[in-house]
Design a protein around this motif. Structure first.
Motif, PDB file in Angstrom:
ATOM      1  N   GLY A  11      -3.736 -14.737   5.150  1.00  0.00           N
ATOM      2  CA  GLY A  11      -3.526 -15.868   4.259  1.00  0.00           C
ATOM      3  C   GLY A  11      -3.329 -15.513   2.798  1.00  0.00           C
ATOM      4  O   GLY A  11      -3.417 -16.376   1.933  1.00  0.00           O
ATOM      5  N   LEU A  12      -3.068 -14.228   2.484  1.00  0.00           N
ATOM      6  CA  LEU A  12      -2.883 -13.832   1.092  1.00  0.00           C
ATOM      7  C   LEU A  12      -1.601 -14.437   0.529  1.00  0.00           C
ATOM      8  O   LEU A  12      -0.577 -14.489   1.207  1.00  0.00           O
ATOM      9  N   SER A  13      -1.662 -14.871  -0.737  1.00  0.00           N
ATOM     10  CA  SER A  13      -0.472 -15.336  -1.448  1.00  0.00           C
ATOM     11  C   SER A  13       0.360 -14.129  -1.866  1.00  0.00           C
ATOM     12  O   SER A  13      -0.085 -12.980  -1.783  1.00  0.00           O
ATOM     13  N   ASN A  14       1.571 -14.377  -2.351  1.00  0.00           N
ATOM     14  CA  ASN A  14       2.411 -13.286  -2.846  1.00  0.00           C
ATOM     15  C   ASN A  14       1.715 -12.509  -3.950  1.00  0.00           C
ATOM     16  O   ASN A  14       1.736 -11.281  -3.983  1.00  0.00           O
ATOM     17  N   ALA A  15       1.112 -13.228  -4.893  1.00  0.00           N
ATOM     18  CA  ALA A  15       0.464 -12.561  -6.025  1.00  0.00           C
ATOM     19  C   ALA A  15      -0.710 -11.721  -5.555  1.00  0.00           C
ATOM     20  O   ALA A  15      -0.910 -10.594  -6.010  1.00  0.00           O
TER      21      ALA A  15
END
Length: 295
Positions: A70-74
């Motif tokens: 679930g990590l975002s791009n940033a």
């Protein structure tokens, strides 16, 4: 007996690089995740020699596994940055595979997300030459995002604002003052910086100091943000002022009325605040199109 690589890396970060406890904890957690992943991925122990053979496909597989969490791009870009630091420590800079980090999709200008704002502030703070400088940069950027201050307003604060309460009095354009609420994380960040900085906090002196003790210059903050957004794959519109825009847009999206927002931002005219209704609508359309590609 040689300590495990992540433990040796922790010692290097704290003793040799003089990184903050927060930074050491975050970077070592990434190192431990990478080692655990590679042990399963390669089916064997992971030592410095093994890390020296790391390739881009291995890194892509690791990042794919992290994105599945679930990590975002940033956040994924920050993970990649931390991995590069760990591999450089263990096997040398030449062992780090060339791999472009994830980028934020470009399109309609939009505020950065809360996750991106925090990742940006963390990345800038992690690069501080001294722990107190990292704490300073974290506090400044949280003031912009968590309280909606202009960068000039944040850097104009003096020791007179201490001790902090639930609000802070800010002097804006045309010497107009306003009272802005301080969220607990913002207050904690400023307090942590004050506890570490070596220059004192006299009432008439700048609250935020440069590396040599003088007033912190806005250009220093802008340069740090420029470097961090490049490492995180964020767009070139991600500036210190963009954090203030994000503060306004996120409040509007949560139901804040324009008059209250005008007071919080220190706008002389309501028309200056109304721009955020258009920005918020553009952001909502981005979300709609992402969820409904045929829309």
């Amino acid at each position: 007996m040689t300590p495990p690589l992540p433990l040796a890396y922790a010692t290097h970060l704290s003793r040799d690089r003089r990184r903050s406890v927060h930074t050491v904890r975050a970077y070592v957690a990434t190192a431990e995740r990478l080692v655990a992943f590679l042990q399963d991925h390669w089916g064997g122990p992971v030592d410095a020699a093994a890390l020296g053979a790391l390739n881009a496909a291995d890194l892509r597989a690791f990042l794919a596994a992290r994105r599945a969490d679930g990590l975002s791009n940033a956040s994924a870009a920050r993970e990649l940055s931390a991995v590069r630091g760990f591999v450089t420590f263990a096997a040398g800079a030449e062992a780090v595979p060339r791999l472009r980090g994830p980028r934020v999709k470009k399109g309609v200008p939009r505020p950065i997300s809360p996750a991106e704002a925090v990742a940006l502030a963390e990345e800038v703070a992690d690069e501080g030459a001294e722990p107190w400088i990292g704490a300073r940069d974290w506090a400044v950027l949280l003031l912009l995002y968590g309280a909606g201050l202009r960068i000039g307003e944040a850097l104009a604060l003096t020791g007179a604002v201490l001790p902090l309460g639930d609000t802070i009095r800010v002097t804006g354009k045309r010497d107009k003052t306003r009272v802005v609420p301080l969220l607990p994380p913002v207050r904690a960040a400023i307090d942590a910086y004050v506890a570490q900085q070596p220059w004192g906090t006299a009432r008439g002196e700048p609250l935020f100091r440069g590396a040599k003790g003088g007033p912190l210059a806005a250009g220093v903050v802008r340069r740090s943000v420029r470097g961090a957004r490049g490492r995180l794959g964020l767009g070139d519109r991600t500036t210190p002022h963009a954090l203030r825009h994000s503060f306004a847009t996120h409040l509007l999206g949560r139901g804040a009325d324009l008059r209250s927002l005008q007071e919080l931002l220190g706008h002389a005219s309501l028309s200056s605040t109304q721009i955020y209704t258009a920005v918020d609508a553009a952001h909502l359309m981005d979300v709609y199109r992402a969820a409904h590609p045929r829309a």
